[in-house]
Design an enzyme around this catalytic site. Structure first.
Site, short mmCIF file in Angstrom:
data_model
loop_
_atom_site.label_atom_id
_atom_site.label_comp_id
_atom_site.label_asym_id
_atom_site.label_seq_id
_atom_site.Cartn_x
_atom_site.Cartn_y
_atom_site.Cartn_z
N LYS A 55 36.97 67.84 33.80
CA LYS A 55 35.81 67.67 32.92
C LYS A 55 35.70 66.20 32.54
O LYS A 55 36.70 65.57 32.16
CB LYS A 55 35.99 68.51 31.64
N THR A 110 36.33 74.26 33.56
CA THR A 110 36.20 72.95 32.94
C THR A 110 35.68 73.07 31.50
O THR A 110 35.96 72.21 30.66
CB THR A 110 35.28 72.03 33.76
N ASP A 111 34.95 74.14 31.20
CA ASP A 111 34.52 74.35 29.82
C ASP A 111 35.71 74.59 28.91
O ASP A 111 35.72 74.17 27.74
CB ASP A 111 33.56 75.55 29.76
N PHE A 117 33.35 22.36 35.65
CA PHE A 117 33.52 22.83 37.02
C PHE A 117 33.21 21.67 37.96
O PHE A 117 32.05 21.27 38.10
CB PHE A 117 32.62 24.03 37.31
N ARG A 128 30.08 22.59 30.18
CA ARG A 128 29.18 23.71 30.42
C ARG A 128 29.51 24.86 29.47
O ARG A 128 30.62 24.92 28.91
CB ARG A 128 29.28 24.20 31.86
N GLN A 170 38.82 30.80 37.35
CA GLN A 170 40.11 31.21 37.91
C GLN A 170 41.27 30.69 37.08
O GLN A 170 42.23 31.41 36.79
CB GLN A 170 40.25 30.72 39.36
N ASN A 195 31.40 35.49 35.89
CA ASN A 195 30.93 34.24 35.30
C ASN A 195 29.46 34.43 34.93
O ASN A 195 28.58 34.35 35.77
CB ASN A 195 31.09 33.09 36.30
N HIS A 243 26.32 33.20 33.78
CA HIS A 243 25.78 31.84 33.75
C HIS A 243 24.80 31.63 32.60
O HIS A 243 24.01 32.50 32.26
CB HIS A 243 25.07 31.53 35.07
#
Length: 282
Positions: free
Chosen positions: A11, A56-57, A158, A175, A218, A244, A246
């Protein structure tokens, strides 16, 4: 020849909100639970014989019934209780896997004081755990977090990357660095103060993200994983995913204005995707 290779069932998306009432106030938890069973269910697939199938109930009802009596204060401990309950009642089940996602609720502050019974939703961050146990086996606990949205406006650049005929990205020493962290870690023991360990690990990730002088996503990802392993002895490896997200600098020159890294367009797609698993040396 055709044969049934593997199967499991259960479930998913069982929504549970639990209020624990104390004299001094209330605690609130909201969990989304998944239960998966692996075992001797071949006859259900091959012959339509459901005699070994737990509905599943019933699993859904078990989640609520056990929550009523459970004293667990962490989702890891509750998942262990739930797995043991299902294994104990169902000898045809070889193993149980429980996954729980926890939604953040924060206690409301009113007139400078935490309110005993009023809450507000936090961010869209989810706390997660996956607990698995076989009959007469040990617990395996894998916990994590998802969609921890972070952004820093300084100490991120970067530079020095490959440039070819299709490269248009300019180098930058300054940045915006936005991401939505997902992480999973494996505990060295199934008997821990899971909430305390999680809090310490999460704080290590946040502190490193904020303070790290980032030369790339990284590099920051590795620094965050390293700090988690150094500060939290109760885990032996951690996997982190950091897209990332942006934030693009807007060109205001056509309006006769400069833009000293102040006006940006946040974008979600497309985005960079960085992942790594970091572990202790064996």
């Amino acid at each position: 020849m055709i044969e049934l290779a593997e199967n499991r069932y259960g479930k998913s998306r069982v929504r549970l909100m639990k209020v624990t009432r104390h004299e001094y106030g209330h605690d609130l938890r909201e969990w989304t639970v998944q239960v998966l069973l692996r075992g001797d269910f071949n006859t259900a697939h091959l012959d339509g014989d459901n005699s070994k199938i737990l509905p599943t109930d019933t699993m859904k009802n078990t989640v609520y019934s056990l929550a009523r009596t459970s004293k667990a204060t962490s989702m890891e401990e509750y998942a262990k209780e739930l797995a043991d309950f299902l294994l104990g009642r169902n000898p045809q089940v070889e193993s149980v896997s429980i996954r729980i996602e926890s939604t953040l609720w924060k206690r409301l502050t009113v007139d400078g004081e935490p309110h005993p019974s009023a809450f507000m939703r936090g961010s869209n961050e989810l706390q997660t755990t996956s607990v698995e146990r076989a009959q007469n086996g040990a617990f395996h606990v894998l916990s994590g977090l998802d969609n921890l949205v972070l952004l820093k406006t300084a100490n991120s650049g970067f530079e020095g990357y490959i440039k070819d005929s299709l490269t248009t990205l300019p180098e930058t020493k300054d940045r915006l660095f936005g991401t939505a962290v997902s992480a999973e870690w494996r505990y060295t023991s199934a008997n821990l103060n899971f909430d305390a360990v999680r809090t310490a690990l999460r704080e290590a990730l946040l502190r490193t993200f904020a303070n790290h002088d980032s030369k790339s996503v990284q590099q920051t990802l590795y620094a965050m994983a390293q700090s988690a392993l150094e500060e939290v002895a109760e885990i032996d490896d951690i996997e982190i995913i950091m897209p990332n997200k942006h934030c693009l600098l807007v060109d205001l020159s056509r309006f006769g204005q400069d833009n000293p890294n102040e006006i940006f367009v946040p974008t979600d797609e497309p985005h960079g995707y960085i992942e790594a698993r970091v572990r202790r040396k064996s």
